[in-house]
Design a protein around this motif. Structure first.
Motif, PDB file in Angstrom:
ATOM      1  N   PRO A  86      19.324   1.964   1.294  1.00 44.44           N
ATOM      2  CA  PRO A  86      20.187   2.787   0.443  1.00 44.44           C
ATOM      3  C   PRO A  86      19.514   4.091   0.015  1.00 44.44           C
ATOM      4  O   PRO A  86      18.318   4.133  -0.266  1.00 44.44           O
ATOM      5  N   THR A  87      20.310   5.143  -0.009  1.00 45.96           N
ATOM      6  CA  THR A  87      19.841   6.385  -0.607  1.00 45.96           C
ATOM      7  C   THR A  87      19.494   6.107  -2.069  1.00 45.96           C
ATOM      8  O   THR A  87      20.158   5.303  -2.730  1.00 45.96           O
ATOM      9  N   GLY A  88      18.447   6.739  -2.571  1.00 45.23           N
ATOM     10  CA  GLY A  88      18.035   6.514  -3.952  1.00 45.23           C
ATOM     11  C   GLY A  88      17.947   7.821  -4.721  1.00 45.23           C
ATOM     12  O   GLY A  88      17.921   8.915  -4.134  1.00 45.23           O
ATOM     13  N   ILE A  89      17.916   7.717  -6.024  1.00 45.91           N
ATOM     14  CA  ILE A  89      17.800   8.905  -6.859  1.00 45.91           C
ATOM     15  C   ILE A  89      16.704   8.717  -7.903  1.00 45.91           C
ATOM     16  O   ILE A  89      16.411   7.602  -8.332  1.00 45.91           O
ATOM     17  N   ILE A  90      16.101   9.837  -8.270  1.00 49.08           N
ATOM     18  CA  ILE A  90      15.191   9.911  -9.408  1.00 49.08           C
ATOM     19  C   ILE A  90      15.749  10.994 -10.315  1.00 49.08           C
ATOM     20  O   ILE A  90      15.927  12.137  -9.875  1.00 49.08           O
ATOM     21  N   SER A 100       0.852  -1.191   0.000  1.00 52.17           N
ATOM     22  CA  SER A 100       0.000   0.000   0.000  1.00 52.17           C
ATOM     23  C   SER A 100       0.881   1.232   0.000  1.00 52.17           C
ATOM     24  O   SER A 100       2.093   1.162   0.218  1.00 52.17           O
ATOM     25  N   GLY A 101       0.252   2.368  -0.252  1.00 50.45           N
ATOM     26  CA  GLY A 101       1.015   3.611  -0.322  1.00 50.45           C
ATOM     27  C   GLY A 101       1.558   3.835  -1.717  1.00 50.45           C
ATOM     28  O   GLY A 101       0.961   3.411  -2.717  1.00 50.45           O
ATOM     29  N   ALA A 102       2.708   4.461  -1.798  1.00 52.32           N
ATOM     30  CA  ALA A 102       3.307   4.830  -3.078  1.00 52.32           C
ATOM     31  C   ALA A 102       4.065   3.649  -3.661  1.00 52.32           C
ATOM     32  O   ALA A 102       5.296   3.571  -3.603  1.00 52.32           O
ATOM     33  N   VAL A 103       3.328   2.686  -4.234  1.00 51.07           N
ATOM     34  CA  VAL A 103       3.949   1.508  -4.826  1.00 51.07           C
ATOM     35  C   VAL A 103       3.474   1.328  -6.259  1.00 51.07           C
ATOM     36  O   VAL A 103       2.419   1.811  -6.655  1.00 51.07           O
ATOM     37  N   GLU A 104       4.280   0.596  -7.021  1.00 50.49           N
ATOM     38  CA  GLU A 104       4.012   0.371  -8.431  1.00 50.49           C
ATOM     39  C   GLU A 104       3.083  -0.815  -8.647  1.00 50.49           C
ATOM     40  O   GLU A 104       3.341  -1.911  -8.141  1.00 50.49           O
ATOM     41  N   ASP A 105       2.006  -0.603  -9.382  1.00 47.83           N
ATOM     42  CA  ASP A 105       1.158  -1.696  -9.869  1.00 47.83           C
ATOM     43  C   ASP A 105       0.796  -2.679  -8.760  1.00 47.83           C
ATOM     44  O   ASP A 105       0.963  -3.888  -8.903  1.00 47.83           O
ATOM     45  N   GLU A 106       0.309  -2.159  -7.656  1.00 46.09           N
ATOM     46  CA  GLU A 106      -0.096  -2.996  -6.524  1.00 46.09           C
ATOM     47  C   GLU A 106       1.038  -3.889  -6.016  1.00 46.09           C
ATOM     48  O   GLU A 106       0.820  -4.968  -5.488  1.00 46.09           O
ATOM     49  N   GLY A 107       2.263  -3.406  -6.200  1.00 46.68           N
ATOM     50  CA  GLY A 107       3.401  -4.127  -5.646  1.00 46.68           C
ATOM     51  C   GLY A 107       4.021  -5.179  -6.525  1.00 46.68           C
ATOM     52  O   GLY A 107       4.941  -5.872  -6.102  1.00 46.68           O
ATOM     53  N   ARG A 108       3.571  -5.335  -7.772  1.00 45.17           N
ATOM     54  CA  ARG A 108       4.127  -6.396  -8.622  1.00 45.17           C
ATOM     55  C   ARG A 108       5.447  -5.960  -9.257  1.00 45.17           C
ATOM     56  O   ARG A 108       6.425  -6.688  -9.226  1.00 45.17           O
ATOM     57  N   GLY A 109       5.465  -4.814  -9.869  1.00 43.45           N
ATOM     58  CA  GLY A 109       6.647  -4.398 -10.611  1.00 43.45           C
ATOM     59  C   GLY A 109       7.546  -3.485  -9.817  1.00 43.45           C
ATOM     60  O   GLY A 109       7.171  -2.975  -8.765  1.00 43.45           O
ATOM     61  N   PRO A 110       8.776  -3.262 -10.311  1.00 44.87           N
ATOM     62  CA  PRO A 110       9.679  -2.343  -9.629  1.00 44.87           C
ATOM     63  C   PRO A 110       9.207  -0.906  -9.762  1.00 44.87           C
ATOM     64  O   PRO A 110       8.539  -0.538 -10.727  1.00 44.87           O
ATOM     65  N   GLY A 111       9.567  -0.101  -8.773  1.00 44.40           N
ATOM     66  CA  GLY A 111       9.242   1.325  -8.822  1.00 44.40           C
ATOM     67  C   GLY A 111      10.289   2.083  -9.610  1.00 44.40           C
ATOM     68  O   GLY A 111      10.981   1.511 -10.452  1.00 44.40           O
ATOM     69  N   ASN A 112      10.452   3.362  -9.293  1.00 42.49           N
ATOM     70  CA  ASN A 112      11.360   4.187 -10.088  1.00 42.49           C
ATOM     71  C   ASN A 112      12.530   4.734  -9.291  1.00 42.49           C
ATOM     72  O   ASN A 112      13.257   5.605  -9.771  1.00 42.49           O
ATOM     73  N   LEU A 113      12.756   4.222  -8.078  1.00 43.67           N
ATOM     74  CA  LEU A 113      13.862   4.699  -7.253  1.00 43.67           C
ATOM     75  C   LEU A 113      15.103   3.857  -7.533  1.00 43.67           C
ATOM     76  O   LEU A 113      15.075   2.629  -7.408  1.00 43.67           O
ATOM     77  N   THR A 114      16.194   4.517  -7.916  1.00 42.74           N
ATOM     78  CA  THR A 114      17.447   3.818  -8.217  1.00 42.74           C
ATOM     79  C   THR A 114      18.384   3.908  -7.029  1.00 42.74           C
ATOM     80  O   THR A 114      18.787   5.000  -6.628  1.00 42.74           O
ATOM     81  N   GLU A 153      11.811  -1.419  -3.032  1.00 42.21           N
ATOM     82  CA  GLU A 153      11.951  -1.781  -4.452  1.00 42.21           C
ATOM     83  C   GLU A 153      10.746  -1.335  -5.280  1.00 42.21           C
ATOM     84  O   GLU A 153      10.870  -1.058  -6.472  1.00 42.21           O
ATOM     85  N   ARG A 154       9.581  -1.248  -4.648  1.00 40.93           N
ATOM     86  CA  ARG A 154       8.350  -0.952  -5.367  1.00 40.93           C
ATOM     87  C   ARG A 154       7.902   0.509  -5.235  1.00 40.93           C
ATOM     88  O   ARG A 154       6.862   0.884  -5.777  1.00 40.93           O
ATOM     89  N   MET A 155       8.673   1.315  -4.534  1.00 46.62           N
ATOM     90  CA  MET A 155       8.262   2.702  -4.311  1.00 46.62           C
ATOM     91  C   MET A 155       8.194   3.489  -5.615  1.00 46.62           C
ATOM     92  O   MET A 155       9.035   3.347  -6.508  1.00 46.62           O
ATOM     93  N   VAL A 156       7.167   4.325  -5.726  1.00 44.22           N
ATOM     94  CA  VAL A 156       7.025   5.232  -6.854  1.00 44.22           C
ATOM     95  C   VAL A 156       7.077   6.658  -6.308  1.00 44.22           C
ATOM     96  O   VAL A 156       6.198   7.071  -5.557  1.00 44.22           O
ATOM     97  N   LEU A 157       8.112   7.386  -6.685  1.00 43.23           N
ATOM     98  CA  LEU A 157       8.328   8.732  -6.189  1.00 43.23           C
ATOM     99  C   LEU A 157       8.092   9.752  -7.298  1.00 43.23           C
ATOM    100  O   LEU A 157       8.098   9.411  -8.486  1.00 43.23           O
TER     101      LEU A 157
END
Length: 312
Positions: A292-296, A12-26, A156-160
């Protein structure tokens, strides 16, 4: 046969496709990877019997299912029905239905976001029983789902928010004229994602907080403001300051001054990257090392030309 996408995890929250796919945080930490697979609660005894027995018997009826494959399926039935055992896997009577409601069968779960199929399918032990309130067997302890794993999976699934820096001028740039760069603070607030295993009443919550914007002008023939190109965020998530009329001769708090035209090289690849600090908390009160710190980041082509004078 046993692999299950999801594995009883609810995102739940800011995640990609209900948690199936990876988000956009590198992640910026080299070599960091979330778990490629894990063991988690699957089904209670009665449901496991209903689902699994039907599956095994269906496979046994497949034309040509003889020899070693057919024997393996029969052994599997014997394991859950008639007590057939092998190391680490004691057998059951009638699918352990007498203990239904007192525990669950656990099974391996592949991480659908893991690209390596060998790693994704490595949790391939046949389903095993775990009593309610008891830990899983020691031989799967390192791969059994726990709060730290849940935190990594939520990460891994966060969408920022996308990094959409405002530039002024907003199109063609001018040699020796500062380009102002800023971010709207309303778009850059702490973002939260959660991964939960309802069957275990276990959860982990990750929180990503933006901390800075780093700009790369796409050429060495440029002067960054501030030096190094890292612009700190204020308490409201804003970076830099919008250009205002009359600021043409001022040095921007965040920006770049191009020193050479791009006419001979083609447009410069201007890149803006937001750095996010990620922390986590969990249902058992733990909060381990920060993730880990991540970047977009976002890249756009900028044409830079040289003129004698300009009124801004």
């Amino acid at each position: 046969m046993w692999a299950r996408t999801g594995g009883g995890i609810v995102y739940s929250g800011a995640v990609e496709d209900e948690g199936r796919g990876p988000g956009n945080l590198t992640p910026t930490t080299a070599g960091w990877d979330p778990p490629p697979c894990w063991y988690a609660p699957y089904l209670g005894a009665k449901d496991f019997k209903r689902v699994t027995k039907k599956s095994i018997e269906g496979q046994m009826k497949t034309p040509g299912m003889t020899g070693h494959a057919g024997s393996a399926l029969q052994q599997m039935l014997d394991h859950y029905e008639d007590g057939y055992s092998w190391p680490k896997h004691p057998g059951f009577k009638d699918w352990n239905v007498e203990n239904d409601g007192k525990g669950m069968f656990w099974a391996g779960v592949p991480n659908p976001a893991e690209p390596d199929s060998t790693l994704r399918d490595a949790c391939n032990e046949v389903p095993f029983w775990v009593d309610t309130g008891e830990p899983p067997p020691a031989w799967v302890a390192e791969q059994a789902i726990d709060p730290a794993m849940l935190a990594e999976l939520a990460y891994e699934r966060m969408v920022l928010p996308d990094t959409e820096a405002e530039l002024r001028p907003d199109g063609e740039q001018i040699v020796n004229l500062p380009t102002w760069v800023w971010l709207d603070g309303a778009q850059f607030r702490p973002v939260t994602a959660e991964a939960r295993v309802p069957a275990l009443n276990m959860w982990a919550r990750t929180t990503a907080t933006p901390v800075s914007l780093t700009i790369d002008p796409g050429t060495d023939d440029a002067e960054l403001h501030p030096g190094g190109g890292e612009c700190a965020m204020d308490g409201d998530g804003a970076v830099g300051a919008p250009y205002r009329k009359g600021d043409a001769d001022e040095v921007p708090p965040c920006g770049v001054t191009y020193l050479r035209s791009s006419e001979s090289t083609g447009p410069y690849d201007f890149t803006a990257s937001v750095t996010w600090r990620v922390t986590w908390s969990a249902s058992d009160g733990t909060a381990g090392e920060p993730l880990p710190t991540g970047i977009i980041e976002a890249t756009q082509e900028l044409d830079v030309r040289e003129i004698q004078s300009i009124v801004r």
